[in-house]
Design an enzyme around this catalytic site. Structure first.
Site: not given
Length: 135
Positions: A49, A59, A93
């Site tokens: 982004n 993940e 993650c």
């Protein structure tokens, strides 16, 4: 450990997911594929982004798809990235994977050529904090 056919399927899912990554800023593609304890398969890719911290890891995308489908236990996860170094899950993650794993859940770190290293959840995130700590 998944059988050879499942391993190839998971590897191919991660590779395909990696090819779909949205990375206009870093140009660093990552794909992930999950096998649940019930035998379901899920995949995800990283999505960047313009507001950098708002991106999503591969993940996290695969885990979100798994949870959306009502699954909550990861048996195996394949994480794939390019380059010479191991593309291991980031700290966030690792904790996300831990939330839905057992100590013997396998995390396979891959490059486009194949699996480079396999670790248990305990090896990837030793002495981790998980749901049982809140019981």
């Amino acid at each position: 450990m998944p059988d050879a056919k499942q391993s190839k399927q998971l590897f191919d899912l991660a590779k395909n997911a990696m090819s779909q990554a949205y990375v206009p800023y870093s140009h660093f593609t990552v794909g992930a594929a999950i096998l649940t304890v019930s035998g379901e398969l899920y995949s995800g890719c990283n999505v960047e982004n313009a507001s950098y911290p708002e991106g999503t890891c591969a993940e996290a995308g695969a885990i979100a798809a798994m949870v959306r489908d009502g699954q909550t236990q990861i048996k195996e996860i394949y994480v794939m990235g390019e380059g010479e170094a191991l593309v291991t899950p980031c700290g966030g993650c690792r904790q996300r994977i831990r939330e839905f794993s057992s100590t013997d859940t396998m995390i396979h770190i891959c490059g486009p050529e194949g699996v480079r290293k396999s670790l248990t959840m305990d090896e990837l995130l030793p002495f981790s904090f998980g749901p049982e700590n809140l019981a």
